[in-house]
Design a protein around this motif. Sequence first.
Motif, mmCIF file in Angstrom:
data_model
loop_
_atom_site.group_PDB
_atom_site.id
_atom_site.type_symbol
_atom_site.label_atom_id
_atom_site.label_comp_id
_atom_site.label_asym_id
_atom_site.label_seq_id
_atom_site.Cartn_x
_atom_site.Cartn_y
_atom_site.Cartn_z
ATOM 1 N N LYS A 132 0.835 -1.212 0.000
ATOM 2 C CA LYS A 132 0.000 0.000 0.000
ATOM 3 C C LYS A 132 0.863 1.253 0.000
ATOM 4 C CE LYS A 132 -4.166 -1.637 2.381
ATOM 5 N NZ LYS A 132 -4.942 -1.559 3.656
ATOM 6 N N LYS A 133 1.930 1.209 0.789
ATOM 7 C CA LYS A 133 2.811 2.369 0.923
ATOM 8 C C LYS A 133 3.819 2.450 -0.222
ATOM 9 C CE LYS A 133 2.444 2.104 5.978
ATOM 10 N NZ LYS A 133 1.619 3.287 6.212
ATOM 11 N N ASP A 134 4.203 1.299 -0.760
ATOM 12 C CA ASP A 134 5.207 1.238 -1.831
ATOM 13 C C ASP A 134 4.769 0.169 -2.841
ATOM 14 O OD1 ASP A 134 7.468 1.375 -3.400
ATOM 15 O OD2 ASP A 134 8.725 0.208 -2.021
ATOM 16 N N PRO A 135 3.885 0.522 -3.787
ATOM 17 C CA PRO A 135 3.284 -0.470 -4.698
ATOM 18 C C PRO A 135 4.275 -1.279 -5.531
ATOM 19 C CG PRO A 135 2.123 1.623 -4.823
ATOM 20 C CD PRO A 135 3.363 1.872 -4.021
ATOM 21 N N SER A 136 5.491 -0.774 -5.703
ATOM 22 C CA SER A 136 6.469 -1.486 -6.531
ATOM 23 C C SER A 136 7.463 -2.304 -5.707
ATOM 24 C CB SER A 136 7.245 -0.490 -7.404
ATOM 25 O OG SER A 136 8.052 0.346 -6.597
ATOM 26 N N ASN A 137 7.258 -2.389 -4.399
ATOM 27 C CA ASN A 137 8.252 -3.049 -3.541
ATOM 28 C C ASN A 137 8.438 -4.515 -3.951
ATOM 29 O OD1 ASN A 137 9.203 -4.567 -0.964
ATOM 30 N ND2 ASN A 137 9.653 -2.427 -0.575
ATOM 31 N N LYS A 138 9.608 -4.803 -4.470
ATOM 32 C CA LYS A 138 9.870 -6.121 -5.068
ATOM 33 C C LYS A 138 9.846 -7.242 -4.036
ATOM 34 C CE LYS A 138 12.816 -7.967 -8.722
ATOM 35 N NZ LYS A 138 14.003 -7.692 -9.568
ATOM 36 N N VAL A 139 10.420 -6.992 -2.866
ATOM 37 C CA VAL A 139 10.489 -8.035 -1.834
ATOM 38 C C VAL A 139 9.090 -8.395 -1.341
ATOM 39 C CG1 VAL A 139 11.342 -8.614 0.466
ATOM 40 C CG2 VAL A 139 12.819 -7.370 -1.121
ATOM 41 N N ALA A 140 8.280 -7.367 -1.039
ATOM 42 C CA ALA A 140 6.929 -7.623 -0.526
ATOM 43 C C ALA A 140 6.061 -8.306 -1.580
ATOM 44 C CB ALA A 140 6.283 -6.316 -0.080
ATOM 45 N N LEU A 141 6.150 -7.865 -2.826
ATOM 46 C CA LEU A 141 5.366 -8.477 -3.897
ATOM 47 C C LEU A 141 5.777 -9.936 -4.110
ATOM 48 C CD1 LEU A 141 5.241 -5.532 -6.462
ATOM 49 C CD2 LEU A 141 3.265 -6.581 -5.360
ATOM 50 N N THR A 142 7.076 -10.172 -4.127
ATOM 51 C CA THR A 142 7.569 -11.539 -4.303
ATOM 52 C C THR A 142 7.081 -12.443 -3.177
ATOM 53 O OG1 THR A 142 9.558 -10.754 -5.426
ATOM 54 C CG2 THR A 142 9.639 -12.973 -4.523
ATOM 55 N N ALA A 143 7.202 -11.941 -1.941
ATOM 56 C CA ALA A 143 6.807 -12.748 -0.776
ATOM 57 C C ALA A 143 5.322 -13.080 -0.806
ATOM 58 C CB ALA A 143 7.157 -11.998 0.503
ATOM 59 N N TYR A 164 3.060 -7.057 -9.865
ATOM 60 C CA TYR A 164 4.515 -7.229 -10.001
ATOM 61 C C TYR A 164 4.946 -6.911 -11.432
ATOM 62 C CZ TYR A 164 9.098 -9.507 -9.560
ATOM 63 O OH TYR A 164 10.450 -9.777 -9.534
ATOM 64 N N GLU A 165 4.160 -7.385 -12.407
ATOM 65 C CA GLU A 165 4.523 -7.211 -13.815
ATOM 66 C C GLU A 165 4.512 -5.745 -14.251
ATOM 67 O OE1 GLU A 165 2.022 -9.743 -16.202
ATOM 68 O OE2 GLU A 165 3.691 -11.139 -16.414
ATOM 69 N N ILE A 166 3.749 -4.911 -13.543
ATOM 70 C CA ILE A 166 3.712 -3.491 -13.885
ATOM 71 C C ILE A 166 5.080 -2.849 -13.679
ATOM 72 C CG2 ILE A 166 2.736 -1.238 -13.222
ATOM 73 C CD1 ILE A 166 0.161 -2.773 -12.435
ATOM 74 N N TYR A 167 5.795 -3.318 -12.654
ATOM 75 C CA TYR A 167 7.042 -2.666 -12.249
ATOM 76 C C TYR A 167 8.301 -3.475 -12.559
ATOM 77 C CZ TYR A 167 3.655 -0.013 -9.474
ATOM 78 O OH TYR A 167 2.587 0.750 -9.068
ATOM 79 N N HIS A 168 8.171 -4.803 -12.686
ATOM 80 C CA HIS A 168 9.366 -5.641 -12.781
ATOM 81 C C HIS A 168 9.204 -6.701 -13.871
ATOM 82 C CE1 HIS A 168 10.324 -3.826 -8.920
ATOM 83 N NE2 HIS A 168 9.191 -4.292 -8.432
ATOM 84 N N ASP A 169 10.336 -7.242 -14.298
ATOM 85 C CA ASP A 169 10.337 -8.364 -15.234
ATOM 86 C C ASP A 169 9.837 -9.599 -14.491
ATOM 87 O OD1 ASP A 169 10.787 -10.306 -17.086
ATOM 88 O OD2 ASP A 169 12.971 -10.115 -17.108
ATOM 89 N N SER A 170 8.808 -10.230 -15.030
ATOM 90 C CA SER A 170 8.189 -11.352 -14.315
ATOM 91 C C SER A 170 8.729 -12.712 -14.757
ATOM 92 C CB SER A 170 6.666 -11.336 -14.520
ATOM 93 O OG SER A 170 6.359 -11.537 -15.880
ATOM 94 N N PHE A 171 9.880 -12.739 -15.433
ATOM 95 C CA PHE A 171 10.402 -14.014 -15.929
ATOM 96 C C PHE A 171 10.558 -15.040 -14.809
ATOM 97 C CE2 PHE A 171 13.934 -16.908 -16.877
ATOM 98 C CZ PHE A 171 13.472 -17.459 -18.062
ATOM 99 N N ARG A 172 10.970 -14.570 -13.619
ATOM 100 C CA ARG A 172 11.198 -15.498 -12.503
ATOM 101 C C ARG A 172 9.908 -16.192 -12.081
ATOM 102 N NH1 ARG A 172 12.936 -12.157 -7.295
ATOM 103 N NH2 ARG A 172 12.994 -14.272 -6.491
#
Length: 271
Positions: A132-143, A164-172
């Motif tokens: 909510k506070k950081d929509p692109s946070n990679k660690v929280a989204l991954t978890a 996640y796909e909005i902000y990062h490469d979702s290949f993983r």
Amino acid sequence: MTIQEQFREALRLEEQGNVTEALQLYTNILKIDNSYRAALINLGSLYYRMKQFKHALDCFLRALQLKEDYIVLFNIGSLYFRLGEYKKAIITLNQCNTYNPDFFIALLVKGIAFSKLNNYKAAIICFKEVIKKDPSNKVALTAIILLYYEQKNYTDALRYLQQYEIYHDSFRFREITSDIILQCAHNNNGELISYSLQKKGFRKFNEYIATIPSTIFKDSKGTIDTKIQQLEQEIRKEPTPQALISLSLCHLFIGNDQTALQYLAKAAKAV
């Protein structure tokens, strides 16, 4: 040198990378004045970087006795986490967020600490607050994606995967994306696909895509490209969940996993 001059010299040594000399000078300052809070904090930070966590914790606890603030509390909580004292970490990070509710990094560490205690419900609450506070946070989204996926909550896993796909490469997450689609297809004439998965236990994207016979997409209606066109026309008239999932599978088969994911999301909304 005065104590202030010694502190400035220790800072200079630290900035130059002379860690051992800086550490010795901070220690000397504290021998002269054990309430010199800035020296305690800097010494604790040095010990932290050197992975001497117990020494670092002692410094920050002493600094906390002199004055409470959210940064010192966060450092203490992080050190408890590093030392495997997860309950103490959670209590201290709660205090940190009481001082500064917007400091989402403390929420992130707290969520991971809850995960270590197998309290996944509390962990998810923390990760949601971080997002909510950081929509692109990679660690929280991954978890949160992995937690929902492992709980077989595919709807929520898919929702956060899209974010996640909005902000990062979702290949993983290609394996997870594909598995979610195939799980949904299981209830929609996906017998051949689900049988292949259950029998062979594949979990790698390329492996289990290879198990889908091409004939499943080449029937009396024509080739897969023709089928995609026909399904697209069909959903423009009436976007049924069955048609959307079929279109998702078609795109999955030809390697358009991102498009497949989008159609699956639409199918979930159409149910």
